[in-house]
Structure formats: C-alpha cells, structure tokens
Design an enzyme around this catalytic site. Structure first.
Site, PDB file in Angstrom:
ATOM      1  N   HIS A   1       0.839  -1.199   0.000  1.00 44.41           N
ATOM      2  CA  HIS A   1       0.000   0.000   0.000  1.00 44.41           C
ATOM      3  C   HIS A   1       0.881   1.259   0.000  1.00 44.41           C
ATOM      4  O   HIS A   1       0.844   2.044   0.950  1.00 44.41           O
ATOM      5  CB  HIS A   1      -0.895   0.021   1.246  1.00 44.41           C
ATOM      6  CG  HIS A   1      -1.897  -1.091   1.333  1.00 44.41           C
ATOM      7  ND1 HIS A   1      -2.699  -1.295   2.440  1.00 44.41           N
ATOM      8  CD2 HIS A   1      -2.253  -2.050   0.442  1.00 44.41           C
ATOM      9  CE1 HIS A   1      -3.497  -2.335   2.228  1.00 44.41           C
ATOM     10  NE2 HIS A   1      -3.240  -2.828   1.032  1.00 44.41           N
TER      11      HIS A   1
ATOM     12  N   HIS B   1      -6.100   1.814  -3.393  1.00 41.96           N
ATOM     13  CA  HIS B   1      -5.779   0.659  -2.548  1.00 41.96           C
ATOM     14  C   HIS B   1      -4.271   0.358  -2.527  1.00 41.96           C
ATOM     15  O   HIS B   1      -3.671   0.372  -1.460  1.00 41.96           O
ATOM     16  CB  HIS B   1      -6.575  -0.570  -3.032  1.00 41.96           C
ATOM     17  CG  HIS B   1      -6.370  -1.793  -2.198  1.00 41.96           C
ATOM     18  ND1 HIS B   1      -7.346  -2.732  -1.975  1.00 41.96           N
ATOM     19  CD2 HIS B   1      -5.287  -2.258  -1.532  1.00 41.96           C
ATOM     20  CE1 HIS B   1      -6.881  -3.691  -1.201  1.00 41.96           C
ATOM     21  NE2 HIS B   1      -5.630  -3.425  -0.924  1.00 41.96           N
TER      22      HIS B   1
HETATM   23  P1  13P Z   1      -4.554  -9.522   4.523  1.00 41.62           P
HETATM   24  O1  13P Z   1      -4.242  -9.160   5.956  1.00 41.62           O
HETATM   25  O2  13P Z   1      -5.668 -10.541   4.414  1.00 41.62           O
HETATM   26  O3  13P Z   1      -3.305  -9.978   3.791  1.00 41.62           O
HETATM   27  O4  13P Z   1      -5.114  -8.242   3.798  1.00 41.62           O
HETATM   28  C1  13P Z   1      -4.366  -7.071   3.718  1.00 41.62           C
HETATM   29  C2  13P Z   1      -4.602  -6.342   2.450  1.00 41.62           C
HETATM   30  O5  13P Z   1      -3.768  -5.549   2.057  1.00 41.62           O
HETATM   31  C3  13P Z   1      -5.846  -6.573   1.692  1.00 41.62           C
HETATM   32  O6  13P Z   1      -5.770  -6.055   0.403  1.00 41.62           O
HETATM   33 ZN    ZN Z   2      -4.301  -4.438   0.233  1.00 38.40          ZN
END
Ligand code: 13P
Ligand code: ZN
Length: 272
Positions: free
Chosen positions: A142, A211
């Site tokens: 992210h 995202h």
């Molecule tokens: P997880 O903790 O399931 O890996 O999810 C984190 C995430 O970045 C979802 O897009």
């Molecule tokens: Zn994510």
C-alpha cells in the site's frame, strides 16, 4: 538447522521487513507469496504436517497443482514478521485439482493465508506460464504516492505508464511493458483476482485504485526493486505537483523508447 534458518524463509522475512521500513504496510496492509523451488520444499519438508483441511479458493489454476507457496497470514502485520515468522507466515500445499490449499507449516497460533491469496494465486499462474517457471514472487503493498495518484490521474494503463515513465529516467528501463490499472473494486475475492490476473498477462505491475499495487518478480530482490521503483517515481511526480509550480520540462515522450532500448528493453509504445 531449524526451518527458520533456511535462506528462503530469511529472504521472505527480509522483504516483509524492508516493505515495513518503507512505510508501505500500515497495520496488516499488504501481503506476499512465494512459489517454492523443489529443493526448498525438500529442505522444509521435515517440519511439515498434513493435518489441516483442504480449503477451496474459489479460483483454479491447473498449472499450479502440487506447488508449495509461502504466504503472509491474513490480518498479520508486516511489522511483526521479523519477530516471529512462524506466527505470521505459512507454507501451503496446492491440491491436484489446483483449486484448494492446505496449510502444512506456520501460523502456529491459527489463521489462514492472506485474504488476497486468490489474486496472488492467479497472478502466479499467469506468470509461471509466461516465464516458463522463472517467476516466483507476487507482492502486494500500500505505497502512499501511487495510491495518491489514483485520485488525480485517469484510471487507464496509458495515463499511469506515461506519468511513471516520465518521472524518473530509470523507469522505461525497469518496466518497459508499463503498468496496468484496476478501477476501485472490493478486495479479497475471486472477482478482483480475475481482473488483476488478466492484466498480469500484459504487465508485471498492476495498480489497484485507492488501494495499492501488485508486482511480480523472479526473486525477492526483483519484486522489491520493482515496487520501490514504481513508488519512487510516483513520489517524484506527487512532490513535483505539490510544489504548485508549473512543470517547465520533463523527459521527452519521444525519447522514452530510446531509453528502454539503450538497456535492451522494448517500450510498449502503444501506451503513449
Ligand atoms: P490480509 O491481511 O488478508 O493480507 O489483507 C491485507 C490487504 O492488504 C488486503 O488487500
Ligand atoms: Zn491491500
């Protein structure tokens, strides 16, 4: 020697910690999967157990039947990977149909692989085929600046590819194929997995609007390096915009292909 001493687990954990240090993994944000080599599976096998049930993934890839993947756990924090890998990561085996996994090691306090496992899995399937087995790593993070750009750039492959190529001279060399973009979607399921893996047929990098980013690599260095390069280029562009000053010059669009070519690459000129 314990399983935690194996170089593959050390490499996996190092990437997680490097990503955390970069600020790309707030809370449980992001996830990592690695398709293990045969010899790595053999090295780790003495520590496996086969008591856990098979779990259907809602997606299928026959070319990954019988493979073993290392994966970050869902809800687990990249910040904690280095402290206790066995509580935060797992190794899963894929069944003969290529539609289910079972945990054979790790997540000692319970849990399952990342909620984005369907996306990782289909991306691996596409990349294994494309690279004749060389591709091993799918990495989702992210990073702040690439996410910021998804609010101000058109959500098209060409808009993102062009801005990223033009913001740092290395970019046409590092990712001459460009960047795919997925519009905002609900994360964590088969739908976004299918969409992303379609784009992975053309690209090694896919932006998820508002995202984050998915990248692929043949090894941990190349996956981390690709994430780092894309995010750095996005940061330069965001900082340039945030000066509020008019842009007086940039890398000439008609020279981008020559930069790639100078290092043996072929730019996807259709994106310009
Ligand atoms: P997880 O903790 O399931 O890996 O999810 C984190 C995430 O970045 C979802 O897009
Ligand atoms: Zn994510």
């Amino acid at each position: 020697m314990g399983i935690l001493e194996s170089s593959v687990i050390k490499g996996f954990v190092r990437l997680c910690d490097d990503g955390w240090q970069q600020g790309w993994h707030e809370r449980n944000g992001g996830n990592l999967t690695y398709r293990m080599k045969k010899e790595e599976v053999e090295e780790c096998k003495p520590y496996f157990n086969y008591d856990k049930p098979w779990v259907n993934m809602g997606v299928k890839a026959e070319n990954l039947a019988g493979e073993f993947f290392m994966a970050t756990g869902t809800g687990k924090y990249f910040r904690n990977m280095i402290l206790d890998p066995e509580a935060n990561i797992c190794i899963v085996e894929i069944n003969e149909a290529g539609d289910s996994y079972r945990i054979v090691w790790g997540l000692k306090n319970g849990g399952g692989p990342t909620s984005e496992f369907p996306s990782h899995f289909l991306n691996h399937s596409v990349k294994v085929k494309e690279t004749d087995g060389a591709a091993r790593v799918i990495y989702h993070a992210h990073p702040t600046n690439i996410i910021a750009l998804t609010f101000v750039l058109p959500l098209t492959d060409s808009a993102f590819s062009k801005v990223l190529w033009q913001s740092m001279t290395e970019c046409p060399v590092v990712f001459p194929k460009g960047v795919g973009v997925v519009e905002w979607m609900i994360p964590g399921g088969a739908e976004i997995a299918l969409k992303t893996s379609e784009l992975m047929k053309k690209y090694d990098i896919v932006v998820w609007a508002h995202h984050g980013l998915f990248v692929m690599g043949n090894d941990f260095d190349s996956a981390f390096g690709l994430m780092h390069t894309v995010e750095k280029s996005a940061e330069i562009y965001v900082r340039m915009l945030s000066t509020g000053l008019p842009m007086l010059q940039t890398i000439p669009e008609d020279k981008l292909a020559s930069v790639a070519e100078a290092y043996g690459g072929k730019l996807a000129e259709n994106l310009l």
